[in-house]
Design a protein around this motif. Structure first.
Motif, PDB file in Angstrom:
ATOM      1  N   PHE A 172      16.452 -52.749   5.571  1.00  0.00           N
ATOM      2  CA  PHE A 172      15.971 -53.924   5.566  1.00  0.00           C
ATOM      3  C   PHE A 172      16.126 -54.223   7.219  1.00  0.00           C
ATOM      4  O   PHE A 172      15.347 -54.783   7.783  1.00  0.00           O
ATOM      5  CB  PHE A 172      16.931 -54.827   4.933  1.00  0.00           C
ATOM      6  N   LEU A 173      17.457 -53.805   8.047  1.00  0.00           N
ATOM      7  CA  LEU A 173      17.576 -54.099   9.189  1.00  0.00           C
ATOM      8  C   LEU A 173      16.720 -53.353  10.070  1.00  0.00           C
ATOM      9  O   LEU A 173      16.394 -53.847  10.885  1.00  0.00           O
ATOM     10  CB  LEU A 173      19.163 -53.854   9.749  1.00  0.00           C
ATOM     11  N   ASP A 174      16.169 -52.312   9.687  1.00  0.00           N
ATOM     12  CA  ASP A 174      15.491 -51.346  10.465  1.00  0.00           C
ATOM     13  C   ASP A 174      14.093 -52.069  10.425  1.00  0.00           C
ATOM     14  O   ASP A 174      13.286 -51.518  11.576  1.00  0.00           O
ATOM     15  CB  ASP A 174      15.518 -49.886  10.293  1.00  0.00           C
ATOM     16  N   ASN A 175      13.597 -52.525   9.631  1.00  0.00           N
ATOM     17  CA  ASN A 175      12.519 -53.108   9.157  1.00  0.00           C
ATOM     18  C   ASN A 175      12.080 -54.233   9.686  1.00  0.00           C
ATOM     19  O   ASN A 175      10.863 -54.818   9.570  1.00  0.00           O
ATOM     20  CB  ASN A 175      11.867 -52.740   7.817  1.00  0.00           C
ATOM     21  N   LEU A 176      13.055 -55.025  10.167  1.00  0.00           N
ATOM     22  CA  LEU A 176      13.021 -56.384  10.821  1.00  0.00           C
ATOM     23  C   LEU A 176      11.934 -56.522  11.747  1.00  0.00           C
ATOM     24  O   LEU A 176      11.780 -55.745  12.638  1.00  0.00           O
ATOM     25  CB  LEU A 176      14.420 -57.113  11.509  1.00  0.00           C
TER      26      LEU A 176
END
Length: 176
Positions: A172-176
């Motif tokens: 989730f964090l990496d795809n922001l």
């Protein structure tokens, strides 16, 4: 591009998932900066200038917290009230210092997802309950992203359930 993760947990030592997430994030300091509000401000006296400077330094900002009485822990509300100020974050002369920054919530919820539906015990979805955050971030012209919610820790506090959340959260964090 590093992500600022602002963690608001009133008792992180008793946490299971939020503490695990922090530990995982700290393994990649080149990707994530973890800023724990209760650790930084145990007396509740927020250094507004420092917080604003920190926020200006990142293009991706995530607010991580346990769902707490259908909202966030109280220090995050105080932080929002004191840091997201007229003349800095919004207003005709503000320059909208947070405009365009990607902002999202990462929340742990004790109850299963089914409870947060129109037919569930709480009658509302998490997205509906998060509307004040969405409106706040829209108001300051930030780029609000869909939240990450991990449900069910009360039902299943096992290490397996906790560990299952880590790769999903990091993705989730990496795809922001």
């Amino acid at each position: 591009m590093k992500t600022l993760v602002i963690v608001t947990h009133p008792d992180i030592e008793k946490s299971v998932i939020n503490k695990k997430w922090i530990d995982e994030l700290k393994k990649s300091p080149e990707k994530y900066t973890v800023h724990q509000l209760y650790e930084a401000y145990p007396d509740g006296k927020i250094n507004v200038a420092e917080e604003q400077k920190l926020m200006e330094s990142y293009d991706k900002i995530v607010f991580q917290f346990p769902f707490y009485w259908f909202s966030s822990p109280p220090l995050l509300k105080q932080w929002l009230d004191e840091v997201i100020l007229y003349g800095w974050a919004y207003g005709s002369t503000s320059g909208f210092k947070l405009a365009g920054k990607k902002m999202a919530l990462a929340v742990t919820a004790g109850i299963d997802e089914e409870a947060y539906t129109a037919s569930g015990v709480y009658k509302y979805t998490m997205n509906e309950l998060f509307r004040p955050y969405e409106l706040t971030f829209d108001y300051i012209k930030a780029d609000y992203k869909e939240p990450f919610v991990y449900y069910g820790i009360e039902r299943n506090p096992s290490d397996e359930w906790i560990n299952r959340s880590v790769p999903m959260y990091l993705e989730f964090l990496d795809n922001l």
